[in-house]
Enzyme design. Sequence first.
Site, PDB file in Angstrom:
ATOM      1  N   ASP A 172       0.851  -1.100  -0.166  1.00 37.09           N
ATOM      2  CA  ASP A 172      -0.170  -0.050  -0.111  1.00 37.09           C
ATOM      3  C   ASP A 172       0.763   1.264   0.109  1.00 37.09           C
ATOM      4  O   ASP A 172       0.301   2.334   0.058  1.00 37.09           O
ATOM      5  CB  ASP A 172      -1.174  -0.158   0.947  1.00 37.09           C
ATOM      6  CG  ASP A 172      -0.575  -0.594   2.528  1.00 37.09           C
ATOM      7  OD1 ASP A 172      -1.406  -1.021   3.385  1.00 37.09           O
ATOM      8  OD2 ASP A 172       0.681  -0.478   2.597  1.00 37.09           O
TER       9      ASP A 172
HETATM   10  C1  BGC Z   1       3.065   1.751   6.038  1.00 40.83           C
HETATM   11  C2  BGC Z   1       2.243   0.503   5.486  1.00 40.83           C
HETATM   12  C3  BGC Z   1       0.841   0.353   6.292  1.00 40.83           C
HETATM   13  C4  BGC Z   1      -0.086   1.809   5.886  1.00 40.83           C
HETATM   14  C5  BGC Z   1      -1.293   1.773   6.412  1.00 40.83           C
HETATM   15  C6  BGC Z   1       1.923   3.016   5.620  1.00 40.83           C
HETATM   16  O1  BGC Z   1       2.665   4.061   6.282  1.00 40.83           O
HETATM   17  O2  BGC Z   1       4.361   1.866   5.375  1.00 40.83           O
HETATM   18  O3  BGC Z   1       2.924  -0.595   6.043  1.00 40.83           O
HETATM   19  O4  BGC Z   1       0.414  -0.569   5.738  1.00 40.83           O
HETATM   20  O5  BGC Z   1       0.934   2.824   6.203  1.00 40.83           O
HETATM   21  O6  BGC Z   1      -1.309   1.649   7.914  1.00 40.83           O
HETATM   22  C1  NOJ Z   2       0.726  -3.199   6.342  1.00 38.77           C
HETATM   23  C2  NOJ Z   2      -0.670  -3.289   5.885  1.00 38.77           C
HETATM   24  O1  NOJ Z   2      -1.384  -3.734   7.035  1.00 38.77           O
HETATM   25  C3  NOJ Z   2      -0.936  -4.401   4.875  1.00 38.77           C
HETATM   26  O2  NOJ Z   2      -1.915  -4.502   4.376  1.00 38.77           O
HETATM   27  C4  NOJ Z   2       0.127  -4.026   3.797  1.00 38.77           C
HETATM   28  O3  NOJ Z   2      -0.180  -5.110   2.632  1.00 38.77           O
HETATM   29  C5  NOJ Z   2       1.441  -4.041   4.314  1.00 38.77           C
HETATM   30  N1  NOJ Z   2       1.590  -3.023   5.003  1.00 38.77           N
HETATM   31  C6  NOJ Z   2       2.735  -3.867   2.919  1.00 38.77           C
HETATM   32  O4  NOJ Z   2       2.605  -2.295   2.382  1.00 38.77           O
END
Ligand code: BGC
Ligand code: NOJ
Length: 813
Positions: A485
Site C-alpha cells: 500500500d
Molecule cells: C505503512 C504501511 C501500512 C500503511 C497503512 C504505511 O505508512 O508503510 O506498511 O500498511 O501505512 O497503515
Molecule cells: C501493512 C498493511 O497492513 C498491509 O495490508 C500491507 O499489505 C503492508 N503494510 C505492505 O504495504
Amino acid sequence: MAKEYGHYDDAAREYVITDPCTPWPWINYLGTEDFFGLISNTAGGYSFCKDAKFRRITRYRYNGVPMDAGGRYFYIKDGDTVWNPGWKPCKTPLDFYECRHGMNYTSIEGRKDGVTAKVLFFVPLKTWAEVQKLTLTNTTDKTRKLKLFSFQEWCLWNASTDMENFQRNFSTGEVEIDGSVIYHKTEYKERRNHYAYYSVNVPVQGFDTDRESFLGLYNGFDAPQAVLEGKPRGSVAHGWSPIASHYLEIELKPGQSRDLIFVLGYVENAQDDKWESKGVINKRMARETLSRLDTSAKVDAEFKRLCQYWDNLLQIFSVKSADERLDRTVNIWNQYQCMITFCFSRSASFFESGIGRGMGFRDSNQDLIGFVHQIPERARERIIDIASTQFADGGCYHQYQPLTKRGNDGIGGGFNDDPMWLIFGVCGYLRETGDFSILDEPVPFDNVPGSEKSLFEHLTISFDHVVNNLGPHGLPLIGRADWNDCLNLNCFSNDPDESFQTTENKTEGSKAESLMIAGLFVFSGRDYVELCRQLGKNAEADRAQKHIDAMIAAVEKYGWDGNWFLRAYDYYGRKVGSHENEEGQIFIESNGWCTMAGIGLKEGLCDKALDSVKERLDSEHGIVLNNPAFTKYYIEYGEISSYPAGYKENAGIFCHNNPWVIIGETVRGNGKAAMEYWRKICPAYIKDQTLHKVEPYVYSQMVAGKDAFRPGEGKNSWLTGTAAWNWYTITQFILGIKPTYNGLVIDPCISPDMKDFTVTRKFRGATYEIEIKNPNGATHGIKSITVDGKEICGNLIPIAAEGSLVHVTAVLQ
Ligand code: BGC
Ligand code: NOJ
C-alpha cells in the site's frame, strides 16, 4: 557470541527474559476474547475491552521518554529502598529478575534483599478482567515489614480524545471507592454505561485515586511522592488524572509467602440498571466477577483453564523433527502469533497506537489461514464481518472498526487487490472445515440491511471486480494500491500534510496495472474455479477459467521483463520493476505471486524469476522488497520512495512477502532454497538479539534490508500478516500437509539435510499421525504412502471417520 537477553523454555511454552534492559520493550498479549492487555517485560502496557481506541481502560504513553511509560506497577518499600518486581519504573537494581512470556500470560519475578515478588498476569477465559496475582516471599530468617503500593492510571476511555481534549478531560474524571475496590466512572453519569475497577482481595490500609496527590506534580512514575514517604494520601480524584493505587502494610515471617490478588476489570450495565442509588454506580457485575477471583485457589483454577485452552489449541497441529527451532516455531510461537494477529489484526502493539486503524480487509482475510484450524467458529464469524464491508461492485472498504464492524470512511476503498483476498480467505476456511453452508449465508454490502446476497455471490463479485477493472494490457488496474500500500501509482502527492493512503486517487484515465494482482488473480482465481467445480457449478467454473487463461497470457506477453516479472505499469503506462528503470528494477511481490501461481513454469519463466530474486533481492537477513532501493522521491510512485533506502516498503525485508518466494521455490521443487529463505526470517533462528532489537520470539513486519543503515534491525513486531503467511508456508508447502476439500494432501518440500519428521494433525474430527521418512536426503517427491499399513495410490489421505486415529507413513524419493 552476541549478548542474549533471554531464552526459550519449550517445555513450559515460554520465552524467558533474564535481563530487564532489553533493546526494546519485549511484549506479550493478555486475553483471548474482548478483554485484552499489552504487557512488556517490565509490566508496562495497557488494557482495553473490545476496542483499543474506544474502550481504553488504562493509559499508556507512546513514544515517551523514558521508553515504555505507564503500566501495572507494584512499588515495594522496604526501609528506604523502593523497588518494583519488573525493575521499572524505579529501576532499582534487582538481585534477580525474570520475565516469562507464555501463552496469553506473563509472569514477572523480582528479588531484592531476600524478598521475592512474583506477579502472574492473565485474563481468565470469558472474563472481562485481568488478574494480577502477586506472591511475596520472605526468603530470609528475619521478619520483614514492607509497604506495598499498587498503581494503575485510568485512561478516559477514548484513547484518542484522552490525548487531545484536555480542556474537557481535566474536569471530567470521577471515581468511587468502596473498601478495597476503586471504581473508575468518568462520563458514566451521561452517555456511558460502563466503568472499570481495580481491586485487591484483602482490606487495604490506604489508597490514592488522584495522580497528582500520589506522584507529586513534577515527579515521574519512578519517584511517586506517596511511595517515597511511605504514606498514601487517601486522595479522591475530582477531574485531573484519576488513578487507582492500593496501599498495604505487609509483614512476612521468615520463609513466609503471601498471595495478593489484584483484579482490573470492566463492566457494561444495562441502560435502565445503571445505578445502585443516586450517583452511585451499580456494582453488581463487578462484585460477581470479583467473587469468582477472590482466592488463590480460584485464580489458580482459572489459570489452569487458560493453559488447557492453549493445550487444546496447540495439539491440533504439531511436528516433531530433529530441529528444535523448527519445532518450537511450528508448535508454539508461530501458532501463538497467528492467534494474536487474529485478536488484534495489527490495531494495537508497541508500534501501532490502537487509535490509528481498525481491521484491514486484506489483512484479516490473510490472517484467517493462520487460525482457522484452531477456532473455526470464530473464523466463520470473522468472514461474515469482513464480507459485510464489501461494496456491491466488489470493491471493499480497506479497513473496518472492530467495535462497530463498519467500514472506515477515513481510508475508504479502491485498493484493487482487496476483493481477491476474500476468495483466498474463504477457500482457506472451506478446505479446513468443509463447512459449505457458509456460502449460503446472506451477507450485506456496506452493512446496509436489505442488500444481502449469499457469501458465494460475494466471491463471484470479487472475482469479477478484477475482470471488470483491467487496464490496457489486460492486466488488473491497481487502483489506490495493491498489497504494497505504499506503491501509490495514482496518487501524485506534493503535499506533506496529506496521507499517501487517502489522498486523491487519480484512477480516471490511469493506465496503472499490477502484476502482483495478476499473480494473485491466477492463484486465488484457481481456488474459485476449484470451488465452483466442487459445488457442481461447472458453467461458472468454465467462465472463470477463461479469464484466468487470459490473465496468464497477458502476464506472459506484457508482464515479463526478460529475467523476471515486471512489478506494474504506472499511470502513464510505463514499466515499473524493469531492468529499464534506473531504480526499483525488480520487486518481490510480482515475482512471488507469479511463481506461486506457476505462470510460465513450463517455459522456464519461474526458474528465471526465482534465480533473479536470489541474485538481486536475497540478503543475509531475508529477501528485500525491491532493488535497487529508491534514493529519491518519485511522485508517480508515491509513499514507497518516501522511505530511506532499506526501510519499510523501500527495500526493507517485509517478512510477510518472503513466503511468497518460498512457496514459489516449492512450486519448482527447490526445497533447499525454500528452507534457507524460511530460516533467514524465522525468529527462532535469530543470531544477534541486540541487532534484531525487537522480540526474538515473534515475526516483525519488517527487518531493515541490505541498503539500510543497520541491516537486520527489526521493526513493527507482532502485528503483521507474516505470522499467517509463515504458518501457511511451513505447514502446507514445506512440511507439506495440505488440507483440501477431500482430505489431507501430503507433499513436503524440504531441505535435503532434513531427516525424518512426524506431524500430528487433527482434521475434520480425526487425528492423523503422519510420519515422513527421508532416507535419501530428498527435497520433494513421494515414493510411497501407507495409510494404516496399506499402501495407497497418490498422496491424498481421505477424510477418516470422526474420532479415529490414522497412521500415515510417507517415504520421500
Ligand atoms: C505503512 C504501511 C501500512 C500503511 C497503512 C504505511 O505508512 O508503510 O506498511 O500498511 O501505512 O497503515
Ligand atoms: C501493512 C498493511 O497492513 C498491509 O495490508 C500491507 O499489505 C503492508 N503494510 C505492505 O504495504
